[in-house]
Design an enzyme around this catalytic site. Sequence first.
Site, PDB file in Angstrom:
ATOM      1  N   ASP A 267       1.121  -1.234   0.070  1.00 57.54           N
ATOM      2  CA  ASP A 267      -0.069   0.143   0.106  1.00 57.54           C
ATOM      3  C   ASP A 267       0.763   1.365   0.027  1.00 57.54           C
ATOM      4  O   ASP A 267       1.901   1.074   0.376  1.00 57.54           O
ATOM      5  CB  ASP A 267      -0.717  -0.028   1.261  1.00 57.54           C
ATOM      6  CG  ASP A 267      -2.326   0.825   0.807  1.00 57.54           C
ATOM      7  OD1 ASP A 267      -2.214   1.597   0.247  1.00 57.54           O
ATOM      8  OD2 ASP A 267      -3.171   0.556   1.494  1.00 57.54           O
ATOM      9  N   CYS A 268       0.457   2.465  -0.452  1.00 59.50           N
ATOM     10  CA  CYS A 268       1.196   3.425  -0.812  1.00 59.50           C
ATOM     11  C   CYS A 268       1.854   3.968   0.610  1.00 59.50           C
ATOM     12  O   CYS A 268       1.323   4.300   1.713  1.00 59.50           O
ATOM     13  CB  CYS A 268       0.355   4.706  -1.343  1.00 59.50           C
ATOM     14  SG  CYS A 268      -0.161   4.014  -3.149  1.00 59.50           S
TER      15      CYS A 268
END
Length: 710
Positions: A267-268
């Site tokens: 995930d970012c």
Amino acid sequence: MKLALLVAIALYLQDIPLKGNRVCDTSLDPVSRAKAIISQFTVQELINNTVNESPGVPRLGLPPISGGLKPWYIWSLHGVASSPGVTFAPSGQFSSATSFPQPIIIGAAFDDALVKSIATIVSTEARAFNNFGRADPRWGRGQETPGEDPFHISQYVFNLIQGLQGGIDPEPYYKVIADCKHLAAYDLENWNGNSRMSFDAEVTIQDLSEYYLPPFQSCVRDAKVASIMCSYNSVNGIPSCANSYLLQTIVRDYWNFNDIGRWITSDCDAVDNIFSTHHYTSTYAQAVADALKAGTDVDCGTAYSLHLPDAFNQLYSSLVRLGYFDPAEKQPYRQLGWSDINTPPAQQLAYQAALEGVVMLKNDGILPLKKNIKKLALIGPWANATTMMQGNYQGIAPFLISPLQGAINSGYQTTYVQGTTSSGTSDTGFAAAVAAANAADVVIFAGGIDETIESEGHDRMSIAWPGNQLDLVSQLEATGKPLIVLQFGGGQVDDSSLKASKSVNAIIWGGYPGQSGGAAIFDIISGKAAPSGRLPITHSTSPGRTYMWYQDTPIFEFGFGLHFTTFQLSWQSQPSSSYQISKLVSGAHGHIDLAPLDTFNVAVKNTGKTASDYVALLFVSGTAGPAPHPNKRLISYTRLYGIEDGKTTVAQLNVSLGSIARADSDGNLWVYGGSYQLTVDTGSGLLSHTFILTGNSVQITHFPQNPSNS
């Protein structure tokens, strides 16, 4: 624009560096073709292409993906969305895309064929955007939440991934590359001082195997999804993106996530968080090294490029499987364009999805409205909602039919008054709302929660109706006029007072119904269509437990949903009273958990006067297997369409061995001997059947154990 993009790609591939490169050899497998490019990368070029803003390698004829330096992903949770990898035109072509309802309402339809059809349209539109340089096909948003039940979600994503990718492990090309997220036990955003960026989910292996991981197994092992996203949180002390037990032992080894063109992304900034918020490592470099060694191929962020000079990945094999290096004229997906976006079938499907997912929670007979009802007072913060109906991760819809517009289109003389906002405390709009109610034949209050109250990064501390919405409802009740409450939003709110009040004649839950939400809801209110949705989550006064373990009486239980008609259920033929475990297992082929137990055929007769769909839900309960025992579990479901009054249709409910199995403390699934009870539907007057599994209990899966615990 299309011609310009294809010419640019053709020119790049004719450059001297790639003219004789094996990436252009279509007889080779995708990994060999990808390695032929990657072997030409310098160390710095490898580093640059480990992140989501991959610049390509221009000297080798590899331009930035999507024709520009922007992240290569599309949010397509319920339609092509405004996202880092998508550019909507200001007007004209590619200025919009079909906006379907949010997954929470699609899940309420319990219609697997619908899910696959929606995903097929979403991937078609995503690829059309890509063909004209407006989107990248490598990241379709896999799922947000279709509900609380692991079996239901597993079936949902199995169909979703097929629709997005173009089948199960399609050859020779993926349509788009889908991404299932967030692995694993991603339970909160920011609640009571616990942030998703640093939260440690302490989960037993039994719960991982039985509840948290089945949808991911369906994604990876069964539907062959091409990518997985590891989550922000830790699982049992180890950040997910540095957790080799999750990513390597379970995902890659146990579920065989090693096929060509499949990869794991963070995930970012989740790789950054391994050091910065979890404090799992003492340096950024060590965090990056741990993520790489654990199996995180892509860093959605900058940690790889900034902190590990020898980062490397083989993502170009997925580009090969998307057809990026093959002639466009030979690929059907490369022919998609603006004419394939928001087509009449797509518009009809968006409407159908909303219609099937709307759930009627209460009705004292006021619905459908009688023909003599002409004047409506439509009141509340959702009464004239447009973009609110899309929820989050939304794109630009071609049109949005609000509840107000739906009422007008249905022929009602409608007076609209907002009255209050979703979380407002001012009552200055109450007087106008009450005046409108007094002048109407029927009052409809449209409220609930929205993105200002439930959104990514935020959790609620209360499930009470926010602001002063119920205060306004009380004043509307006092008018003595018939009152219908339309409840919107994804998460539940406490409907106890509304359910108990005799002055509230009906309650309809509409979730986030998408571009045609207002039309679907008022087609139900007017009687043009019949409600048939079922709640995909439990509505209770004390959240935190699914229906499987909830001990109190819920406000509305999982699977609840009323109709305009009545149904009578019976077994088409009496099911077997016993099964021998050894015979069931010995007849299995492939994955034993997918092997059949039996098919239970239920005759569904419409005993009322209104044609209607019907969702058949089959639950199992019993004391077989390890304690504690769940109240019941969903093991099969199907939707029957348009049963005419007086007619009977048969629901075929297929049950697998895995759906009746229980996990032991090590996560292994067993088919346990003992007595089991089947029930069809929820509430009173259930159709039921008891059967016995005889013989010795049999282990049907061997869940991998954490090597670090050995």
